[in-house]
Design a protein around this motif. Sequence first.
Motif, PDB file in Angstrom:
ATOM      1  N   UNK A  11     -65.453  12.069   7.772  1.00 46.31           N
ATOM      2  CA  UNK A  11     -65.911  11.608   8.944  1.00 46.31           C
ATOM      3  C   UNK A  11     -64.720  11.727  10.025  1.00 46.31           C
ATOM      4  N   UNK A  12     -63.799  11.311   9.869  1.00 46.76           N
ATOM      5  CA  UNK A  12     -62.676  11.629  10.777  1.00 46.76           C
ATOM      6  C   UNK A  12     -62.526  12.968  11.046  1.00 46.76           C
ATOM      7  N   UNK A  13     -62.386  13.683   9.987  1.00 44.04           N
ATOM      8  CA  UNK A  13     -62.105  15.347  10.005  1.00 44.04           C
ATOM      9  C   UNK A  13     -62.977  15.840  10.936  1.00 44.04           C
ATOM     10  N   UNK A  14     -64.449  15.534  10.811  1.00 41.31           N
ATOM     11  CA  UNK A  14     -65.363  16.332  11.877  1.00 41.31           C
ATOM     12  C   UNK A  14     -65.456  15.669  13.123  1.00 41.31           C
ATOM     13  N   UNK A  15     -64.954  14.516  13.405  1.00 43.26           N
ATOM     14  CA  UNK A  15     -65.003  13.803  14.776  1.00 43.26           C
ATOM     15  C   UNK A  15     -63.571  13.887  15.339  1.00 43.26           C
ATOM     16  N   UNK A  51     -54.300  17.213   7.671  1.00 37.40           N
ATOM     17  CA  UNK A  51     -53.359  16.325   6.938  1.00 37.40           C
ATOM     18  C   UNK A  51     -53.441  14.930   7.257  1.00 37.40           C
ATOM     19  N   UNK A  52     -53.418  14.394   8.632  1.00 39.01           N
ATOM     20  CA  UNK A  52     -53.666  13.089   8.867  1.00 39.01           C
ATOM     21  C   UNK A  52     -55.023  12.471   8.614  1.00 39.01           C
ATOM     22  N   UNK A  53     -55.944  13.452   9.216  1.00 41.05           N
ATOM     23  CA  UNK A  53     -57.358  13.148   8.742  1.00 41.05           C
ATOM     24  C   UNK A  53     -57.688  12.735   7.593  1.00 41.05           C
ATOM     25  N   UNK A  54     -57.308  13.487   6.541  1.00 42.78           N
ATOM     26  CA  UNK A  54     -57.656  12.953   5.150  1.00 42.78           C
ATOM     27  C   UNK A  54     -56.788  11.861   4.571  1.00 42.78           C
ATOM     28  N   UNK A  55     -55.398  11.934   5.157  1.00 41.95           N
ATOM     29  CA  UNK A  55     -54.669  10.652   4.891  1.00 41.95           C
ATOM     30  C   UNK A  55     -55.031   9.326   5.363  1.00 41.95           C
ATOM     31  N   UNK A  56     -55.739   9.462   6.657  1.00 45.11           N
ATOM     32  CA  UNK A  56     -56.148   8.127   7.378  1.00 45.11           C
ATOM     33  C   UNK A  56     -57.426   7.851   6.579  1.00 45.11           C
ATOM     34  N   UNK A  57     -58.376   8.825   6.280  1.00 43.06           N
ATOM     35  CA  UNK A  57     -59.717   8.533   5.814  1.00 43.06           C
ATOM     36  C   UNK A  57     -59.586   7.818   4.543  1.00 43.06           C
ATOM     37  N   UNK A  58     -58.565   8.329   3.322  1.00 41.88           N
ATOM     38  CA  UNK A  58     -58.654   7.722   2.110  1.00 41.88           C
ATOM     39  C   UNK A  58     -57.723   6.510   2.343  1.00 41.88           C
TER      40      UNK A  58
END
Length: 290
Positions: free
Chosen positions: A113-117, A185-192
């Motif tokens: 969700x963070x990665x596509x926004x 990298x940050x998007x996945x880190x933040x989402x998880x």
Amino acid sequence: FTQLLDLNSALLSICFMLFLGFTDDVLEWPWRYKLFLPSVASLPLLCCYEGSTSIVVPIPLRPLLMNENGLTKFGEFFCHFVVVDQNAEGSIVNLGLFYLVYMGLLAVFCTNAINIHAGINGLEVGQSYVIACAVLFHNLIEIQSESEARENHVFSAMIMICFIGVSSALLRHNWYPSSVFVGDTYCYFAGMTFAVVGISGHFSKTLLLFFIPQIINFLWSAPQLFKFIPCPKHRLPKFNAKTGKMEASKVLSRGNVEKVNMTLINLFLQIFGPMSEENLALSLLAFQSF
């Protein structure tokens, strides 16, 4: 021992997604892997989960499960898969394994969700910072009220304080004009990280309230994500060099008809008109805050 187990499983899940984000930036993984691997990353967390797997049924839906004579036919059929608490008159349903599946899907949603926004300076880190502050505020309220899940909220608050510190420092360099680009990298880190605190803190349903703009973005993007409308690799707004403002980007649909790319960023530009990249980021973060 239990707290150490929770901490290790949380760090393992976060580090796994951090590594996946790095490899995605380098190798550009296909979407099918991006949907599958977050579920794998959440397995250590789900294996250590010891919270409730029950949900409260909304009042309008309770007559579907029970009436004055007991379980309805639908309720009896439903009981083949889950456990309906008849003593609570159908107000509580224990989902069991299905609740763990839901939490696995939550990890998939949060990371993507963070990665596509994303796609403009400051938006990825900015939205994560706002969500983290909201989660921390929720944790502090629960800790102050001395709820039953107080220890879980303390654990969540500890992670969020560290995350906010990291994100605030990064936001300084990622804000327009950006000198640091975060990538997947940050998007996945933040989402998880958000999925971890939501699951470990036992407030996975409340967590979704803080993701309302991301949910809107996903629902609005669904026709393109599921290929009903052509979906280019990047759906970023375009920069008009003459005006110095961002404009909604378009894609050629069937019959060579131009359609605006269906993202929340482009939707804002459609509604409010072209604006500078900094003002666009501020508008989206203001929407995230409220």
